[in-house]
Structure formats: C-alpha cells, structure tokens
Write a protein that holds these residues in place. Structure first.
Motif, mmCIF file in Angstrom:
data_model
loop_
_atom_site.group_PDB
_atom_site.id
_atom_site.type_symbol
_atom_site.label_atom_id
_atom_site.label_comp_id
_atom_site.label_asym_id
_atom_site.label_seq_id
_atom_site.Cartn_x
_atom_site.Cartn_y
_atom_site.Cartn_z
ATOM 1 N N LYS A 103 0.844 -1.204 0.000
ATOM 2 C CA LYS A 103 0.000 0.000 0.000
ATOM 3 C C LYS A 103 0.873 1.246 0.000
ATOM 4 O O LYS A 103 0.495 2.300 -0.513
ATOM 5 N N ASN B 35 -26.706 14.014 -4.344
ATOM 6 C CA ASN B 35 -26.177 13.124 -3.319
ATOM 7 C C ASN B 35 -26.291 13.744 -1.941
ATOM 8 O O ASN B 35 -26.356 14.961 -1.793
ATOM 9 N N SER B 58 -18.241 14.592 3.735
ATOM 10 C CA SER B 58 -17.999 13.460 2.843
ATOM 11 C C SER B 58 -19.332 12.997 2.284
ATOM 12 O O SER B 58 -20.395 13.341 2.782
ATOM 13 N N LYS B 60 -21.308 9.569 0.007
ATOM 14 C CA LYS B 60 -21.182 8.244 -0.579
ATOM 15 C C LYS B 60 -21.664 8.329 -2.022
ATOM 16 O O LYS B 60 -22.864 8.464 -2.288
ATOM 17 N N ASP B 62 -21.663 6.452 -5.708
ATOM 18 C CA ASP B 62 -21.390 5.175 -6.404
ATOM 19 C C ASP B 62 -20.755 4.156 -5.471
ATOM 20 O O ASP B 62 -19.818 3.462 -5.838
ATOM 21 N N GLY B 63 -21.230 4.119 -4.266
ATOM 22 C CA GLY B 63 -20.760 3.090 -3.351
ATOM 23 C C GLY B 63 -19.471 3.386 -2.612
ATOM 24 O O GLY B 63 -19.105 2.637 -1.715
ATOM 25 N N SER B 64 -18.750 4.456 -2.985
ATOM 26 C CA SER B 64 -17.515 4.721 -2.235
ATOM 27 C C SER B 64 -17.570 6.109 -1.617
ATOM 28 O O SER B 64 -18.221 7.019 -2.136
ATOM 29 N N ASN B 65 -16.829 6.235 -0.514
ATOM 30 C CA ASN B 65 -16.819 7.518 0.186
ATOM 31 C C ASN B 65 -15.863 8.478 -0.474
ATOM 32 O O ASN B 65 -14.706 8.151 -0.696
ATOM 33 N N ILE B 66 -16.344 9.674 -0.785
ATOM 34 C CA ILE B 66 -15.417 10.670 -1.299
ATOM 35 C C ILE B 66 -15.493 11.929 -0.444
ATOM 36 O O ILE B 66 -16.490 12.176 0.230
#
Lengths: 329, 290, 438
Positions: A103, B35, B58, B60, B62-66
């Motif tokens: 990583k 969102n 933050s 969510k 498309d399924g990911s946290n940005i």
C-alpha cells in the motif's frame, strides 16, 4: 523682442502642457476603454474543458480562466534549498511488521504521479543466505548524511538541506546519471522518455495549490517529472509542511513506517508515537549498508517475532513490476 | 361511434402521456439525483486560546466515500431560539476545514449552560442540503508545572465552568507537543481524583528547541465536554543541538562551501597550466612578429 | 632555407586518390547516419537506447573512455620518447599528435551524447561544483586539448613555411593558407630560440597533463562504491591501459599511412620494431594490472567481488572477457616477442587486435558492474537485467569513431605526416655530425 520671445515661449509651454495633458487623459481613457471592452468581450470562442471539484466536466471559455495569484505563505520563510533549522527527519521501518501489502508503494506512486516503470519506493524480497530467514524490506531514499549522490553531482542539482532532506532540482539536472551510479541503495530513477503525466497536469496543479504553492519546486518531486532528469523519494516535504506524515507512512495498514524529527527524539506511524532512541535501543535498530559510511536517515528494525509468515507476502510480489500503468492495461 | 371517440380519446391520452413524460424528464433533469452529504464536526477547545471546530464533509457516491471539497459550511450558534451566524468556511481538497473562534465569549450558551452549535450546508447543484449539530458543556483545565523534591510534575485540575465544580474520575492525557503527533508522558490513563486533579511526573531528557517544551493536558472526546486541551510551556527539556553540516565546508555542500583544499589546489593547478598555455600562445605571436 | 626537394616530393600533402575519396565518403556517410540517430535521440529522449535505471551507463560512456585513453598517445610517444632521447621517434610524432588531437576532440563530443539534457550543457560551467569528479573531467579535457593542439602546431611552423614555397606555383591558394599558418616563419635565430624553448615546454607540460587526464577519467569510476569500480588500482590501471590503446592505435594508423603514401624510406622496419617492443612492454604492464584486478580478488572471495568476477570469467561476459585478455593482451605479447612478429604487416594485425581489445575492455569496465548493484534488481522489467546497445547506440558510436577517423584523415590530407624540417635537420646532422638541438 524679448517680450515677444517670452510670449511665444509662454504660448509654447501653454500649448505643450495642454497637449500633454490631453494626451495623458486620452491615453488613460483609451486604455480603460480597451480594458472594459476586453471584459465585455463575451469570449474568444475558445473553450477549455475543465473538471470541477465534484468530478463533472464543464466547458469554460478560455478568456474566463484567470491566473490565481497566491500571497506568499508566511510560514514558508525558508529557502527551499535550505530547509528549516533545528530539525532532522528520520524514518524507522519495522521489518517485523511488513507483509508486502504494497500500500505504501501504491500511495507513493499515486501522490507523485509516477508513470514510468520504476517505483521510488520498493519492497524487496530479501534473503542474505539460504540458511537465513527471508523477509520483506521496503526501501525509500535514505537521505544520507554523507550523501554520495550529492557529492558527485556536477551542477548542484541534488542537494542536502539543513533538515536532512536530499532533494532534486529537476530544472538544474543535466541528466549525467552520476548520482544514480553513486547511490549504493539503487534508489534513484531516471526519466528516459517523456513522462506521460500529461493527463494529470490539472490534478497536479490542484495538489500543488492545496499544499500552498503555484509552481513546481524540489519539494514536490514528480510534480511534474522532467524528461532527461533524475527523480527519487523526497520524504514528502509538501506533506510535512502541512503537519502531515509522508504518504507511505499513512498508507501502510500495518504500521511499518515511523517518521519524525530526530532532534525531538520522537517518531510516529500515525497510531503509535514513541521515543526514537528507545525504539532503536529496545528493538535493535540498524541502518542499511552502515559500513559504506553514507550515514542514512532510515533505520530498520530487524524482522524478529513476526506477526505474519513471510510467505503470505508472496501473493503480492511482482518481481518485474512496481508501478501500475493504466495506459498499459 | 364509440370507436371514433375511443380513438380520439386514446390519441389524447397518448399525446398527454408524451408531454407528461417529457415534463417529468425535465423535472428529473433539474433534479439530477443529488447526493447526500455527511458532515462531521469535532469540537476542540484550547485553554486561553481558541475554540476550533474540525469539520469534514464526505459523501457516498457510487458506493464509495469521497471527500467533498470546496463547499461552503456556515456555523451558527443557537441559543434562546435565536440562530446567530458565527461565520462560514470552505472545505479544502480533502473535504476538511477548521473553523476557529478566537474569542470564547462569542459563543453563548442556552439557559441550561449547554452550548449549541449548528453547522449547515445550504446545498448546491450536486448535493442536497445538510447540517450537523454539536452540543457541549464548557469545561476548564488548569494546568501548571510544580517541582517537588527536585522532580518536575505537571498537575492539572478539571472543572465544569458553569457550575465551577471539579470533575473527578475523568481520564486526562498528558503529552508533549511534537512535530506530527504528541508524545505521551506519564501513564496511559490518568484519572482525576476527588478534587478533579491529576499529577504526572515529567521525565528527564526530552529534547526541545532551546530546551522549551510545550506540555498538553487533554480531555479527549468527552460526551459532555468535547475535547478540551490546556497547554503549558516550560524550559524543562534538553536543548536540541543542531548537528547539520549545512554550514560547513563538506564534499556534499553546494559550490559556495567547497572544501578549501578543492577550492585552492585544483584551481592553482588549472591556472598554472593555462598560464603556461597562454604563454605558449603568446610565443606563437612573438614568432609571427619577429 | 635549403632545398629540400626530395623530402618535399615525398612528404608534402597530396591529393587523395580514388581509395582516399572512397574512404572519406564512407566516413562521412557513417557520420551522417549517426547524426540522424542522435537527433532522434534528442527528440525522443534516451529511451531509444537500451539503457535502464540499472544499466545507466552503456556504450556511450565506454566509447568516451576509449577516446580519452587513445588520446594518451602523444604523451606516451612524443613526450616520453623525447625526454628519454629516443631519436627514432621523428617520423612517427606527427601522426601520434594527430591521433591525440582527433581522439580528445571526439572524447569531448562523445560525452555530451550521454547527457540526458544536452540543452543544459552550460550549467556545467555556470553551476559547476569542484567536489564532483565530472567537473575535474570538464576542466582537464579542454586543457589537454589545448596542449595537444599546441604540440601539433608548434612543430608544424617550419613545415608550413616549406610547403608554402613548395606549392607557390602549383597551388597558390593552398600555398597562401600554409603561409598564414606558418606565422611568418623564416628560420631566424630569434624565432628558432622561441620555437625550441616552446616545444620543450609543451613536451614537459603534456606529460603531467596526460597523466592527469587518464587519472581523472579513472576517478570517475573509483570515486563510487560499486564493485569492480571501487578499486585503489584504478588510476595506474587506466594510465597503463591508455598507453596500450594509444600505441596500438598509432601503429595501426602508421601502417596504413605508410602503405598509402609509400613512406617506406621514412617509416622503416626499424621503427615498427621499436614500436613493437614498446607495445609489448605496455601490454605487459597492463596485463600485470589486470591480474591484480581480476585474479587476486579470488583469493579472499568476497561475495560481491566473486559475483562480479564470475560474470566476467565464466558468465554472460566470458567470451568478451577472454577475447579482451587473450586476444587483446596475451597474444600480442607473445607475437611481439619474436622479431618476425614485429615486422610491419604482423605488427599491424597485432595492433588491430590490441585496439579492438582496448575498445571492448572499456565496455567490460562500464557495463557488468552496473548490472549487479548492492540491492537485488526487483520490481523492474526483466529486460532491465541485461544490456546490449541498441541500434541508435551503435549508429551513434560508429559515427563517433568515423568522425575520429575523419579528423585524422583530413589532417593527414593537409598536413605533412612526417615532420619535414626536422627530418631534414636530422639528415644534415647525420651528414655533418653537427650537434643540432631539436
């Protein structure tokens, strides 16, 4: 006669002053008008595609793109080639914890926009002899106190700072590669061709602005990389300036990398913060190739009492690859 | 007969159906699925200095946290049914921002002594509006350094400001300020006693620039009081000796600090040889003239 | 000035015959091919070579080292033979000086080819650090170039004056140029005294300059940690290697010129015999250093040394290594041991072997060491574990060699390859027994 002369002189001066004044006002007016008209110009018709911060692509007229002028960061009182006094950055790498998760390498490659085939941070599969234990060894630039690379550079392109960092000025480098020949840790990388960072220039500029600068500097290694010059790990001074740890340190899920100031005798891996002297004493820290006299700034803790077997790291071992190249997939 | 009426009716329905669907599409176009933003706010009070709110936005997607960068968050102080705007701030590229209040008196508590803060985002084209409230009571830590039997101790007392009563059985952390993360001194858990006090010995040999160390006593992430930090600076450390060779003439210095031997000898040799070369060239000139 | 008709007829520069024109054209074609390849390298970057982050120096550097080594010839023949009062050197000195000048000029050009950023060449002069061995190289190469040029030019003055007269009627323009270059040489006592003093000074100067040049070149390697380079032997090793390369190159060029210009009366079998003995001596000294360098480390068998030695003696580079040692040193020594081996034709072939051996020797010095660094080669493409020059590198290298030969060719075309005035003086000295200093 004199009177006439005086009069004509006066008239001349009079006319001259009036003319001058008129010209000055006229000039100012013209320039103001042209500025106004430039502003009111609804656009050159040339559009530039930009990405907004939430990821959407928009078309912006090129005339509306204005160069942002940043005031100089008051904290950056130091010369980039000198660094801050009274500190000395060190790294401690705990080989007992390294599982070759890689990583660190991925984070380093990402944040420095490495597009070549050679990562700056490499995790070696090491085994001194058949009978001795194999282990995973991450290596970064050692930022040596007796740097062989700096000694041999003919043009002062690579330099050692007060705070211990060895950095590269890729606007000065002539590409002779003498530093690469001199480095016993094989940690330097050369840009043999044009680094394909073209798509990333926008991201790079955003990163640089986030770190507080508008232009590339030796503190932003790889932003951008320049063809025909040398690159290497820089211990992320751009992150340090923000009070953040280098990217490899934060990315490691196993807490392998410790980083800190030797003069403060404190290093941290993000979770644990310990006295450096105690860590080295308790766990018998050592440096790589100590006998060469390079005095590296990276200490290693021997791979004893390991948490995981060495073999588990083989899953991620890529003998012939260290950079994921999206173009090549 | 029915048939013709039916045709027209059906035709009308189909046409209106089209129009409706177009309109509905238009509606959809305007509200292109915004969102939701999740806001986090951490309250940190530093004694005699400032109150800071570490904000983070933050989402969510498309399924990911940005991280949501570059959005404006406004901070309000709510008391007595009033919402006073304290200020606003814009999140950075990592969706973070620190909102600092320098004067603690700017934030007013409600009648029960509770401070109510509301952080809100009014929404934009991509995100719906969001808000987060932070409630806390004000606590005070008084920290000082004392010396007993030539040993230095750091002692601190934790009090509830509103009632001016000490808080016991609370865990305080004692640490030294360092470059990236503070270094803990003393035991890991220090519980305040009946008088709300803790006492921790300061170990010898902690280095600091000019011997100066900044100690911190921290009440961390308390449910009622948030995070409260008291700082004490004292010259109880060993002074840092800067061993950098930067100012010396070394083999790895820049050219303005070349070692004297290399500065003198090679240049002498070079000048000597070139002096002879120039002499020889002058000889050529002499030959030409004679 | 006396009448040197025979001498001038034999030694004055002549127009190239067909062979000469073909030769020159060939060299020009090869040079142009290399220049095109170089332009491509500048545009695309050095990715057109087969160099990688491990084999970071390749044939460009070994070629450069070869040129530097060959330029040693004027020091070792002209100056050393002069100071040891070997009078037989007269016919060969001019050619030695020419080779020296050509080699050092090409050395200066060749090193620039290896730079990643040749557009920043001036930085070497503006920002140079005296601590860097490269800067020592940057200083010594132009210095040696200046001295070599002076060593070539000074003795030419009387010859230019003679040639001016010789070509006055047949080739007036050429004659004018010879006149300008002769700097009004009349042979007066005043001129002669300056001349003699200057030549003596240059000959003295070029010896330390030549030794320093070879030593600094050696220090480019021995100031680094790498196995195979970190040797205390390096300075002396390079000096003796340069002597071998220089004399080998000299004999080769000498033979070709002798044949082309029918100079058997001037460059006699005796000269080849002497040069052969000299070459044998330098080869022996170089062989001695090679034994110290490649055999003795086997005694302690340190792991890193053994890795390096195995690669050379039995591994990937074994054929090349044995060609260089046996073909480039041992066989020449043996052949030159015999009188027949020192006949002009035999010695010519031996010298070709020596020159080839010298060129590949430098390749063996540069590349294998880089391919076994201290840390294992991992995380990079498999191709990076090997190195062989690419087409671009071969074209450019061939072009540099062609340009060196081209410079020699042009100088041979317009300069008298044997010093005319000096030969005349020596002949007179033999006749009259007068003691003339020269």
């Amino acid at each position: 006669m004199e009177d006439n002369n005086k009069n004509s002189r006066r008239k001349f001066l009079d006319k001259g002053l009036k003319l001058g004044l008129a010209t000055a006002i006229g000039g100012m007016a013209i320039s103001k008008i042209s500025k106004l008209s430039a502003k009111s110009n609804t656009g050159t018709g040339e559009f530039v595609e930009l990405m907004t911060t939430d990821g959407t692509l928009i078309q912006v007229d090129s005339s509306e793109i204005v160069e942002v002028v940043h005031t100089t960061d008051p904290d950056k009182k130091y010369n980039v080639r000198e660094g801050k006094p009274n500190r000395k950055y060190v790294m401690v790498i705990d080989l007992a914890k390294c599982k070759n998760a890689l990583k660190c390498q991925t984070a380093c490659n990402k944040h420095h926009y490495i597009t070549g085939e050679h990562a700056w941070l490499k995790v070696y599969q090491m085994q001194e002899d058949e009978d001795t234990a194999p282990y995973w060894m991450p290596t970064t630039c050692m930022h040596c106190d007796h740097p062989a690379c700096v000694t041999v550079c003919p043009v002062d392109a690579t330099f050692k700072r007060r705070d211990g960092l060895v950095l590269i000025d890729n606007e000065r480098c002539i590409g002779c590669r003498f530093c690469m020949a001199a480095c016993p840790y094989s940690t330097r990388v050369f840009n043999w061709s044009e680094p394909n960072q073209g798509d990333m220039t926008m991201d790079m500029e955003m990163d640089m602005k986030a770190e507080g600068s508008c232009h590339s500097s030796p503190e932003f290694a790889g932003l951008p990389s320049v063809i025909g010059t040398v690159d290497k790990c820089d211990f992320c001074p751009h992150s340090i300036d923000k009070g953040e740890l280098p990217h490899c340190v934060t990315a490691c899920p196993n807490g392998v990398f410790y980083f800190g100031d030797k003069y403060e005798d404190t290093v941290t891996n993000g979770d644990e913060t310990v006295r450096l002297s105690k860590l080295l004493r308790d766990k018998s820290g050592y440096r790589l190739m100590e006998g060469l006299g390079t005095k590296p700034s990276v200490y290693y803790l021997p791979p004893v009492n390991r948490l995981v077997d060495f073999e588990e790291g083989l899953e991620y071992f890529t003998e012939f690859k260290s950079v994921e190249n999206p173009e090549k997939s | 007969m029915k048939k013709t009426i039916n045709y027209r009716f059906v035709f009308l329905i189909i046409i209106s159906g089209f129009f409706l669907s177009i309109n509905v599409q238009n509606l959809y176009a305007q509200e292109t699925k915004k969102n939701t933003i999740r806001l986090k706010a951490d309250y940190i009070k530093t004694m005699n200095k400032e109150i800071a709110f570490n904000l983070r936005a933050s989402s969510k997607v498309d399924g990911s946290n940005i991280d949501v960068a570059n959005i404006e968050l406004t901070v309000f102080n709510e008391y007595n049914d009033d919402s006073v705007k304290l200020g606003s701030t814009i999140t950075d590229s990592e969706g973070k921002s620190t909102f600092v209040v320098n004067d603690l008196n700017l934030i007013k508590p409600d009648s029960t002594g509770l401070y109510n803060i509301l952080v809100s985002f009014k929404g934009n084209d991509a995100y719906k509006r969001a808000s987060k409230s932070v409630t806390y009571k004000d606590a005070t830590i008084e920290a000082k350094i004392i010396t007993k039997d030539s040993v230095n101790y750091i002692t601190a007392t934790l009090k509830d400001t509103a009632t001016d009563s000490v808080l016991s059985d609370q865990i305080l952390n004692v640490q030294v300020q360092r470059l990236f993360r503070p270094l803990r001194i003393g035991p890991e858990f220090n519980s305040t006693d009946e008088s709300g006090t803790i006492i921790v010995p300061i170990e010898e040999g902690i280095p600091g620039v000019d011997g100066m160390l900044t100690f911190e006593v921290v009440l961390k992430d308390n449910d009622d009081y948030g995070t409260v930090k008291a700082q004490v600076t004292a010259a109880l450390g060993t002074p840092v000796v800067d061993e950098s060779t930067f100012d010396e003439r070394t083999m790895w210095s820049p050219r303005n600090k070349t070692p004297l031997f290399l500065l003198i000898v090679p240049n002498l040799i070079t000048l000597g040889i070139w002096g002879i070369i120039i002499y020889l060239i002058l000889n050529l000139v002499k030959i030409k003239k004679s | 000035m006396k009448n040197y008709d025979t001498l001038l007829n034999d030694l004055a520069p002549q127009k190239f015959g067909r062979k000469g024109v073909i030769w020159t054209t060939l060299l020009v074609v090869v040079s142009i091919a290399g220049i095109i390849a170089y332009i491509d390298q500048v545009i695309q970057g050095q990715v057109v070579t087969n160099m990688s982050d491990y084999a970071l120096w390749g044939v460009y550097i070994s070629n450069f080292v070869f040129f530097v080594a060959t330029s040693f010839v004027s020091t070792i023949t002209v100056a050393v033979l002069r100071l040891t009062k070997n009078a037989w050197r007269t016919p060969i000195v001019r050619i030695a000086e020419i080779i020296s000048v050509a080699a050092i000029i090409m050395a200066g050009l060749t090193i620039m080819i290896d730079m990643g950023r040749p557009d920043r060449l001036l930085y070497l002069f503006i920002y140079g650090r005296m601590q860097s061995p490269i800067i020592w190289d940057v200083i010594i190469i132009p210095t040696f170039m200046a001295i070599a040029l002076l060593l070539l030019y000074f003795p030419l003055l009387p010859d230019f004056a003679l040639l001016k007269k010789h070509f006055k009627n047949t080739k007036p323009k050429l004659s004018k140029w010879y006149g300008i270059l002769s700097l009004n040489w009349t042979g007066s006592d005043a001129q002669k005294s300056i001349h003699i003093k200057s030549i003596h000074l240059i000959s003295l100067l070029i010896i330390p300059a030549g030794f320093m040049l070879q030593t600094v070149d050696a220090w480019l390697f021995s100031t680094l940690f790498r196995v195979g380079w970190d040797s205390t032997n390096m300075g002396a090793y390079f000096i003796s290697g340069a002597a071998v390369a220089g004399i080998g190159a000299l004999i080769t060029v000498l033979y070709v010129i002798r044949r082309s210009y029918n100079l058997e009366n001037y460059i006699t079998d005796f000269h080849f015999d002497k040069l052969g003995k000299f070459l044998a001596l330098t080869c022996l000294i170089y062989l001695y250093f090679n034994i110290n360098e490649y055999l003795i480390p086997e005694f302690t068998s340190k792991k890193e040394e053994i890795t390096h030695l195995n690669v050379l003696v039995t591994g990937e580079y074994a054929p090349l290594f044995w060609f260089v040692i046996v073909g480039g040193l041992v066989i020449p020594i043996i052949v030159l041991f015999f009188k027949k081996g020192r006949s002009p034709l035999a010695i010519f072939w031996v010298s070709i072997l020596v020159v080839l051996g010298s060129w590949w020797k430098r390749y063996l010095i540069v590349t294998p060491t880089l391919l076994h660094p201290f840390l294992p080669i991992q995380g990079v493409p498999e191709a990076w574990r090997h190195y062989f020059p690419s087409l671009h590198e071969w074209l450019i290298t061939a072009a540099t060699l062609a340009m060196c030969l081209l410079i020699i060719t042009i100088l041979v075309r317009y300069l008298p390859v044997i010093p005319i005035q000096r030969t005349a003086d020596e002949q007179e000295q033999l006749k009259t027994g007068k003691n003339l200093e020269s």
